[in-house]
Design a protein around this motif. Structure first.
Motif, PDB file in Angstrom:
ATOM      1  N   ALA A   1       0.813  -1.215   0.000  1.00 31.52           N
ATOM      2  CA  ALA A   1       0.000   0.000   0.000  1.00 31.52           C
ATOM      3  C   ALA A   1       0.849   1.269   0.000  1.00 31.52           C
ATOM      4  O   ALA A   1       0.648   2.164  -0.829  1.00 31.52           O
TER       5      ALA A   1
ATOM      6  N   LYS B   1       2.011   1.285  -3.651  1.00 30.36           N
ATOM      7  CA  LYS B   1       0.795   2.092  -3.902  1.00 30.36           C
ATOM      8  C   LYS B   1      -0.310   1.282  -4.584  1.00 30.36           C
ATOM      9  O   LYS B   1      -1.043   1.792  -5.419  1.00 30.36           O
ATOM     10  N   ASN B   2      -0.423   0.016  -4.202  1.00 31.58           N
ATOM     11  CA  ASN B   2      -1.436  -0.867  -4.775  1.00 31.58           C
ATOM     12  C   ASN B   2      -2.431  -1.245  -3.670  1.00 31.58           C
ATOM     13  O   ASN B   2      -2.280  -2.258  -2.997  1.00 31.58           O
ATOM     14  N   ALA B   3      -3.443  -0.418  -3.487  1.00 25.04           N
ATOM     15  CA  ALA B   3      -4.415  -0.618  -2.405  1.00 25.04           C
ATOM     16  C   ALA B   3      -5.216  -1.896  -2.610  1.00 25.04           C
ATOM     17  O   ALA B   3      -5.542  -2.604  -1.655  1.00 25.04           O
ATOM     18  N   LYS B   4      -5.546  -2.203  -3.862  1.00 27.14           N
ATOM     19  CA  LYS B   4      -6.361  -3.384  -4.153  1.00 27.14           C
ATOM     20  C   LYS B   4      -5.649  -4.656  -3.729  1.00 27.14           C
ATOM     21  O   LYS B   4      -6.229  -5.527  -3.069  1.00 27.14           O
TER      22      LYS B   4
ATOM     23  N   GLU C   1     -10.720  -1.803  -0.271  1.00 25.19           N
ATOM     24  CA  GLU C   1      -9.561  -1.156  -0.900  1.00 25.19           C
ATOM     25  C   GLU C   1      -9.792   0.357  -0.930  1.00 25.19           C
ATOM     26  O   GLU C   1     -10.909   0.820  -1.142  1.00 25.19           O
ATOM     27  N   GLU C   2      -8.732   1.112  -0.689  1.00 25.02           N
ATOM     28  CA  GLU C   2      -8.855   2.573  -0.583  1.00 25.02           C
ATOM     29  C   GLU C   2      -7.743   3.239  -1.401  1.00 25.02           C
ATOM     30  O   GLU C   2      -6.835   3.863  -0.844  1.00 25.02           O
ATOM     31  N   GLN C   3      -7.847   3.099  -2.719  1.00 21.10           N
ATOM     32  CA  GLN C   3      -6.801   3.600  -3.598  1.00 21.10           C
ATOM     33  C   GLN C   3      -6.643   5.120  -3.460  1.00 21.10           C
ATOM     34  O   GLN C   3      -5.527   5.641  -3.460  1.00 21.10           O
ATOM     35  N   GLU C   4      -7.773   5.813  -3.336  1.00 25.66           N
ATOM     36  CA  GLU C   4      -7.720   7.274  -3.231  1.00 25.66           C
ATOM     37  C   GLU C   4      -6.972   7.708  -1.985  1.00 25.66           C
ATOM     38  O   GLU C   4      -6.160   8.632  -2.007  1.00 25.66           O
TER      39      GLU C   4
ATOM     40  N   VAL D   1      -4.750   5.898  -0.379  1.00 24.90           N
ATOM     41  CA  VAL D   1      -3.342   5.527  -0.578  1.00 24.90           C
ATOM     42  C   VAL D   1      -2.607   6.634  -1.320  1.00 24.90           C
ATOM     43  O   VAL D   1      -1.499   7.041  -0.936  1.00 24.90           O
ATOM     44  N   GLU D   2      -3.217   7.136  -2.404  1.00 25.79           N
ATOM     45  CA  GLU D   2      -2.601   8.216  -3.180  1.00 25.79           C
ATOM     46  C   GLU D   2      -2.416   9.456  -2.315  1.00 25.79           C
ATOM     47  O   GLU D   2      -1.372  10.112  -2.357  1.00 25.79           O
TER      48      GLU D   2
END
Length: 572
Positions: free
Chosen positions: A279, A283-286, A302-305, A307-308
């Motif tokens: 993560a 940077k791969n939340a999924k 998953e929380e990609q936003e 993480v960014e």
């Protein structure tokens, strides 16, 4: 009368102000924790609060078997160096058995540490670049191959056998070096914050079982060969005291280290990458959510936003050689490197040269009164006794208490008592060397090992895996561990010469006079004093999340918490 009322009113006002400040501080702490929890990824929060379950113990065993092998491989060499001297460096007509020349002995004992230092720096850096899991398998295969190759060291002359042995032990050390930062980082990133210290300490505690197993394996092998191939003592028959089959003994002992490492390779490859690396660095939340959903057996979003957002923060952009790193973690890195450096000077000096210390106090008979295999047996017996009574229990005291009394207290206490017991050995040293007092020496010597392991030998391994950011965690642990191995090199090379008798006629063959064991113990006590002082640079990480320690989630708190608190304090 009016004066008393005034004072009473003033005391009441001060007490009220103090109470309000205390309440404000607790309010600030609560807001800070809420802000950090709100900013924390769900997958990382799930890891922090997870109950102890099967996957924790699986991770301990998988990572711990690497450390079991590390300790076995690093310390088993000290059990067979006297045998190597008898086999390859016998001098015809000499009253004493052959011994390794100073330069050869230093190389055989110390070359693995040179490899370990290199491996810690290289694999520590690689672990942050490629991921913990990818690099983890590489280190294990290097260890398996080089353990076997060390025992197969070939050549027709003593020089060629020692050269190939040193070559393979360097690369064995290189693989072992990678295990330090990777095992510590993986365990810290898998653990929950409540029992993280105990889990990392349990991985490191396998080192004690590795040392103990080295002694037991040597006892079994040397005893089997000794009973099957009878030989007279060296004083009775210079040549016959070392049977030709003794050459197999040291080779089997060294090669045995490949077995536990090979057994855990499959399980290492099955471990998923840590969520913190996936993560916060990749940077791969999924993928992080999927991996931890499977491991924790709970549904994780998953929380990609998010993480960014976290990884793009300014506080998460600085590199190792930046001013920001020096400002935030410079003193921490200085503390972890210096404490590990001075500890390993003392720890490895003692461990590698137990046989010399025991010989010096007369606990192991004179070499000429034994045959080659009998000497190996008695050296192994002494080391096994120390490991059983002092080394192994110390590790598990740390496991039991580290999350209760904290890393700082254990490290301070360990350095202090190591210093006290080394002075207890050094000051009345002549008393300990007289007949009838050897048991007292061994007891105090064992206690120094107990407080090394229920102390800085464990905590210096644990803390660097907790206090640095995820993208630099493996690198910084590798740097700290490499500083430790630099200390081990100083200890293993320096103590070899320093502990020699001041009287030239009483030194080991080929060695110049040294400062003697007594003065060498004074030097080691001074090292412990330095370690105690530098411990003040290392923060306490008990009960805190990795992100709280590293400052990876602190921007929110800075923007909201500090301003609110300062405004409220100004009104009190």
């Amino acid at each position: 009368m009016s004066l008393d009322v005034s004072n009473s009113h003033h005391d009441s006002y001060s007490s009220s102000s103090l109470n309000r400040l205390i309440l404000l501080y607790h309010d600030y702490r609560g807001r800070r924790e809420v802000a950090m929890a709100r900013d924390q990824l769900e997958v990382l929060n799930a890891l922090d609060v997870a109950k102890t379950q099967l996957y924790h113990f699986t991770a301990i065993i998988i990572a711990g078997m690497g450390f079991f092998t590390d300790a076995y491989d690093l310390f088993c060499i000290s059990l067979v160096t006297k045998l190597l001297g008898r086999i390859y460096y016998r001098v015809d007509g000499s009253a004493t058995p052959g011994t390794l020349p100073p330069n050869v002995s230093a190389a055989v004992n110390g070359v693995a540490f040179c490899g370990t230092l290199s491996g810690q720096l290289f694999f520590g850096w690689l672990g942050d670049k490629m991921g913990r899991k990818k690099v983890y398998g590489m280190t294990l295969m290097v260890m398996v191959i080089c353990s076997l190759a060390s025992g197969l060291s070939f050549g027709h002359t003593a020089k060629s056998v020692m050269a190939t042995l040193c070559f393979f032990r360097f690369w064995l050390g290189f693989g072992i070096g990678g295990d330090y930062p990777l095992s510590a980082t993986i365990m810290s990133e898998y653990a929950n914050k409540k029992t993280r210290g105990a889990f990392i300490a349990a991985v490191f505690a396998m080192q004690g079982f590795g040392i103990l197993t080295g002694g037991i394996v040597t006892l079994i092998i040397s005893s089997a060969f000794k009973n099957h191939f009878k030989a007279p003592p060296y004083s009775a028959d210079h040549i016959g005291s070392t049977v030709p089959e003794a050459d197999f003994v040291w080779r089997i002992i060294l090669m045995f280290g490949a077995i536990p490492a090979a057994l855990t390779y499959y399980w290492r490859m099955k471990m998923p990458e840590t969520a913190r690396y996936t993560a916060l660095v990749a940077k791969n939340a999924k993928q992080a959510a999927q991996d931890m959903t499977r491991v924790l057996q709970v549904e994780i979003q998953e929380e990609q936003e998010k993480v960014e957002k976290i990884t793009l923060k300014e506080s998460n952009q600085f590199g190792l050689f930046s001013k920001e790193f020096v400002h935030r973690h410079g003193l921490h890195l200085l503390g972890t490197t210096t404490t590990w450096f001075v500890l390993d000077i003392a720890f490895y000096s003692q461990n590698l040269f137990q046989k010399d210390i025991f010989s010096a106090i007369g606990w192991i008979p004179k070499a000429a009164t034994m045959n080659a295999l009998e000497e190996v047996f008695k050296i192994a017996r002494a080391q096994t006794l120390i490991a059983l009574c002092g080394t192994v229990p110390g590790y598990w005291f740390t496991v039991a208490l580290i999350d209760t009394i904290g890393r700082f207290t254990i490290q301070m206490m360990g350095f202090f008592f190591m210093m006290v017991f080394m002075l207890g050995l050094a000051i009345p040293y002549h008393h300990w060397t007289t007949p009838g007092n050897h048991i007292g020496f061994v007891v105090i010597y064992g206690l120094t090992f107990f407080f090394a392991n229920f102390g800085p030998n464990s905590t210096t391994f644990i803390v660097p895996a907790e206090i640095f950011p995820a993208r630099l965690r493996s690198t910084c642990h590798g740097i700290s561990a490499a500083a430790g191995k630099a200390g081990a090199i100083v200890g293993s090379f320096g103590f070899l010469y320093a502990a020699q008798n001041k009287d030239k006629t009483k030194t080991d063959h080929g060695y110049p006079p040294g400062i003697g064991v007594r003065n060498a113990l004074f030097v080691l006590a001074a090292c412990n004093l330095l370690g105690l002082m530098f411990t003040f640079l290392v923060p306490e990480s008990k009960g805190k999340s990795l992100e709280e320690m590293s400052g990876e989630n602190e921007e929110e708190e800075k923007e909201h918490g500090n301003v609110d608190l300062s405004n409220k304090i100004s009104t009190v």
